[in-house]
Design an enzyme around this catalytic site. Structure first.
Site, PDB file in Angstrom:
ATOM      1  N   VAL A 610     -62.646  -6.409  40.136  1.00 19.31           N
ATOM      2  CA  VAL A 610     -63.047  -7.641  39.422  1.00 19.31           C
ATOM      3  C   VAL A 610     -64.945  -6.820  39.090  1.00 19.31           C
ATOM      4  O   VAL A 610     -64.890  -5.808  39.624  1.00 19.31           O
ATOM      5  CB  VAL A 610     -63.903  -8.063  40.916  1.00 19.31           C
ATOM      6  CG1 VAL A 610     -64.751  -9.534  40.845  1.00 19.31           C
ATOM      7  CG2 VAL A 610     -62.384  -9.178  41.228  1.00 19.31           C
ATOM      8  N   LYS A 683     -59.439 -13.402  40.405  1.00 18.94           N
ATOM      9  CA  LYS A 683     -61.091 -13.037  40.217  1.00 18.94           C
ATOM     10  C   LYS A 683     -61.595 -13.311  42.021  1.00 18.94           C
ATOM     11  O   LYS A 683     -62.427 -12.785  42.358  1.00 18.94           O
ATOM     12  CB  LYS A 683     -61.642 -12.545  39.304  1.00 18.94           C
ATOM     13  CG  LYS A 683     -60.524 -10.871  38.515  1.00 18.94           C
ATOM     14  CD  LYS A 683     -61.212 -10.907  36.967  1.00 18.94           C
ATOM     15  CE  LYS A 683     -60.635 -10.066  36.362  1.00 18.94           C
ATOM     16  NZ  LYS A 683     -61.458 -10.213  34.827  1.00 18.94           N
TER      17      LYS A 683
END
Ligand code: ADP
Ligand code: ASP
Ligand code: MG
Length: 816
Positions: A610, A683
């Site tokens: 992420v 994510k």
């Protein structure tokens, strides 16, 4: 008077014997010198091999004999090249070799070799070497004498490991040296005679002991053991490159280190010199100026509690257990008497406090005999189920930490076991001597190298820690990571005390492994010439090398690679995943990886999943470990979507912008993977999971802004065509935003336990409004940050930042 002992390598060739003579030239003028020599290096083993072959009726023992002869002939030839009168020595050597040959022939004829014959046979090694060295000294005009140690050192008839009769021996030595005043007296080490005049030996490595017996009997000022290393090392230098010579040791420390396997000194050697307080030096024949190790009454005052680490291999662990043992006195007495009767030496003992079991370590080779004897001795109790038959485990080793001052320092065993634990070295048994001068542990033989290296690092190299990296996937990001490792290597070593080594590299075609660390200057060429890549093969290498602080790094986007993480974690190899598949796949799999990471003490990090190099997950983890709770997350997490919406306006066509994003490498080959929001959904799912919520990808609601047409297109080409056809749809999205004085952003949100992603109109003034280029932003609303969120913002895509995110994960693991 001084006693100097030269080991097998020191007298292993004419060249080395000349080095010995140089040492004697320096050492002997000051005082009368006694020189004890081993057999030429390797000869004792070759004699054993020849005799075993002869005993087994294999005529090839003659080849071994020829090899033994030619080794000696070569040494004599080279030493006496320029001497006119070399006939005497040649005759003497040949006479001894003939005698040896007859003995071997005899063994071959009767197919039998007793310990007595074996000792007779082994005596030739030292008799030959000492004769050669004595005659060399004479030929170089030294004032030298020869004395056969068998006339001085008297033992019992415990062949192969005879016990010295010190009364007779000391008397003999005393008498002999009262008469003998030569500058140098040469004697063979290792060999002796029984009171019945049979050849005996003092145990393998016993020349050290012969020298100590002489030194003690002669009240020598010093005993010097000259060998092929510069002293007693902090640990076995063959297994640990960073091992260093120990300057000073106490007698007790030297006893413990040698008893626990430091082969450089034969264990019984210390006792005779200790009793007479004679200093004992270990020196290197090949580096005579090196300080070496001095062993005296006092341990050095260098403040180090642990002086050395040693290991003994080929250990069997025997466990006797059963309820019948509890509270019944005399069990251990019977057990150890049984072993004593069998002449089996016990190396380590532990007894559980419940008295339910006794566990002891002996040599592997004694295990069968011990098992039969003990099961026999306790037959009655075993039949009554009071005891279980003895349990035998083999292929083990003992490692021991040694130091006089360990008892004054708290926490040494804690550091020892946590170091071993971190490296997944399973400890089978632990013993600590009452003197607290040693702590020993029984471990699998296969783990010894790793255990010694990691303990050495903990106790002697606190300064640098070695990190061993196995990297798979060396595309764009991988290449940058390797560059960063190369560039930062010396900085990280100097400032963080970390030695980063890339040991394994793989792409989908080839792989490369180098135990010494791959040279990063030309890794590409090396990798091209590497062997065929295989996921399992790469794992097997990492497992077999069994290096401490190993880390597997996945920089692929491959689901098969993501499936192999458990196998690495189970080997206590940490995993760093750039690949998002594992963490955004099935919840069960993600959880099992977390559990394995805990169980095997191996990190599982995926910061780059992420926001590339942004410390998003690390910050989140810090918040949670500090007791905070994540209530809401708002984020813009897609570099590709940002690129698209930052460039799309009334004057550009949506089609052209997407095309450009694809061409500049901001999207996947099929841009729909990015545009549909799946990547962003993965994510936010990872962030939600890391926040402690149990979600599957299907639970993330995905609001798609692409037209149905676009999603249904059967090829990427067709998809691009739909963008032209549907330009009106995309322009409408844009104009609506402009009308609301807003910007289009693809937003990921997690709130009230629910995650969703979709295109939003972001009003002026909102933190997302001015987000530029490839930037990502994450806002955490937590108990501690309820109104003003914790914000992380910065470049969230690109090979360089992603590589630096991976680099940060490596450093996190290393600093742990
Ligand atoms: P020599 O033939 O001179 O008696 P040895 O082979 O018996 O020599 O002993 C020296 C060897 O001991 C070294 O070459 C080294 O490989 C081994 N060794 C094992 N542990 C240690 C240690 N802690 N320090 C030094 N040497 C060690
Ligand atoms: N030659 C004997 C051995 O190899 C003794 C010694 O070298 O100390 O065991
Ligand atoms: Mg030795």
């Amino acid at each position: 008077m001084k006693v100097l002992k030269f080991g097998g390598t020191s007298v292993g060739s004419a060249e080395n014997i000349n080095k010995v003579l140089d040492i004697l030239k320096l050492e002997s003028p000051s005082t009368q010198t006694v020189v004890v020599v081993s057999a030429i290096g390797g000869i004792t083993n070759k004699l054993i091999r020849a005799s075993q072959k002869a005993c087994d009726g294999k005529a090839s023992y003659e080849d071994d004999f020829i090899e033994i002869s030619s080794i000696h002939h070569k040494v004599v030839e080279e030493l006496f090249l320029k001497e006119k009168d070399s006939d005497t020595i040649k005759k003497l050597v040949n006479a001894k070799l003939n005698e040896l040959k007859q003995l071997l022939d005899g063994i071959f004829l009767i197919n039998e070799i007793s310990p007595k014959t074996s000792d007779k046979l082994l005596s030739f090694g030292e008799l030959l070497s000492s004769t050669i060295i004595y005659h060399t000294l004479l030929s170089r005009s030294f004032n030298a004498e020869f004395k056969n140690a068998q006339e001085l050192i008297i033992t019992d008839d415990n062949f192969t490991n005879a016990n010295v009769d010190f009364e007779l021996t000391n008397l003999n030595i005393d008498l002999c040296f009262k008469r003998n005043k030569a500058d140098i007296t040469v004697l063979p080490g290792f060999i002796a005679k029984s009171v019945h005049k049979e050849s005996t030996t003092l145990g393998r490595g016993g020349s050290d002991y012969s020298a100590a017996i002489l030194a003690a009997a002669l009240n020598a000022t010093q005993l010097q053991i000259w060998t092929d290393v510069s002293g007693m090392y902090t640990t076995n230098p063959k297994l640990v490159k960073q091992a260093k010579p120990i300057k000073e040791l106490s007698y007790q420390e030297a006893i413990e280190l040698s008893h626990f396997g430091a082969k450089v000194l034969y264990p019984p050697t210390v006792l005779p010199v200790l009793q007479k307080e004679i200093s004992l030096a270990i020196k290197n024949t090949f580096e005579p100026k090196a300080l070496g190790t001095t062993i005296t009454h006092n341990s050095a005052n260098d403040g180090l509690p642990v002086k050395g680490i040693s290991n003994i291999d080929r250990i069997a662990l025997m466990t006797l257990q059963g309820n019948g043992m509890v509270g019944v006195p005399g069990f251990s007495k019977r057990l150890f008497e049984t072993l004593a009767q069998e002449k089996i030496n016990i190396i380590l003992i532990t007894q559980s406090s419940s008295e339910h079991s006794i566990c002891f370590g002996i040599k592997d080779e004694d295990a069968d005999q011990a098992q039969t004897a003990i099961d026999g001795a306790f037959e009655y109790e075993i039949a009554l189920n009071k005891l279980e038959p003895i349990i035998v485990e083999t292929d083990l080793s003992i490692i021991a930490l040694i130091g006089d001052k360990m008892k004054n320092h708290q926490g040494i065993s804690g550091r020892m076991f946590s170091t071993l634990g971190k490296n997944n070295v399973n400890i089978r048994a632990i013993a600590q001597g009452a003197s607290e001068r040693n702590i020993s542990a029984v471990i699998a033989k296969a783990d010894v190298k790793k255990a010694l290296n990691s303990l050495h690092e903990t106790f002697f190299e606190v300064k640098t820690k070695q990190i061993n990296l196995f990297i798979t996937g060396v595309g764009n990001v991988g290449e940058r990571l390797l560059n960063q490792i190369k560039q930062q290597h010396s900085y990280v070593k100097k400032h963080l005390k970390l030695n980063l080594r890339v040991v394994g590299l793989s792409n989908s075609r080839t792989m490369l492994i180098d135990d010494d660390g791959i040279k990063l200057e030309d890794w590409k060429t090396q990798l091209d010439q590497g062997q065929r890549a295989s996921l399992q093969g790469f794992l097997d290498y990492a497992t077999q090398l069994n290096l401490r602080n190993s880390v597997f790094i996945d920089i692929t986007a491959n689901s098969e690679v993501a499936q192999i993480y458990p196998d690495y974690l189970r080997q206590s190899i940490s995993v760093i995943a750039c690949n998002k598949i594992a963490c955004s796949g099935k919840l069960q799999y993600y959880k099992s990886l977390k559990a394995l990471s805990l169980k095997y003490n191996a990190a599982f990090l995926f910061e780059t999943n992420v926001g590339a190099g942004l410390p998003v997950i690390d910050t989140l983890n810090h918040l949670i470990t500090s007791g905070d709770r994540i209530n809401e997350i708002q984020a813009v997490l897609s570099g590709s979507l940002n690129f698209v919406f930052n460039n799309f306006n009334a004057t550009t066509a949506f089609h052209d912008v997407v095309k450009q994003a694809k061409e500049e490498g901001y999207t996947e080959p099929d841009p729909r993977i990015d545009l549909s929001g799946v990547d962003v959904a993965r994510k936010i799912l990872i962030l939600a999971r890391e926040s402690g919520y149990e979600l599957e990808l299907e639970d993330v609601s995905l609001e798609n802004f692409l037209t149905k047409n676009a999603m249904d297109a059967s090829s990427v080409e067709d998809f691009f065509k739909t963008l032209i056809e549907d330009e009106g749809h995309y322009q409408a999205l844009y104009h609506s935003a402009v009308n609301h004085n807003a910007q289009l952003k693809f937003v990921a949100e997690f709130k009230n336990g629910k995650a969703k992603v979709g295109l939003r109109e972001i009003a002026k003034g909102h933190p997302f409004y001015n987000l530029e280029g490839k930037d990502n932003i994450v806002m955490f609303y937590t108990e501690l940050y309820p109104e003003q969120p914790m914000i992380i913002k910065g470049a969230g895509a690109g090979a360089d930042v992603t590589a630096s995110g991976l680099f940060a994960d490596i450093i996190r693991i290393a600093n742990n």
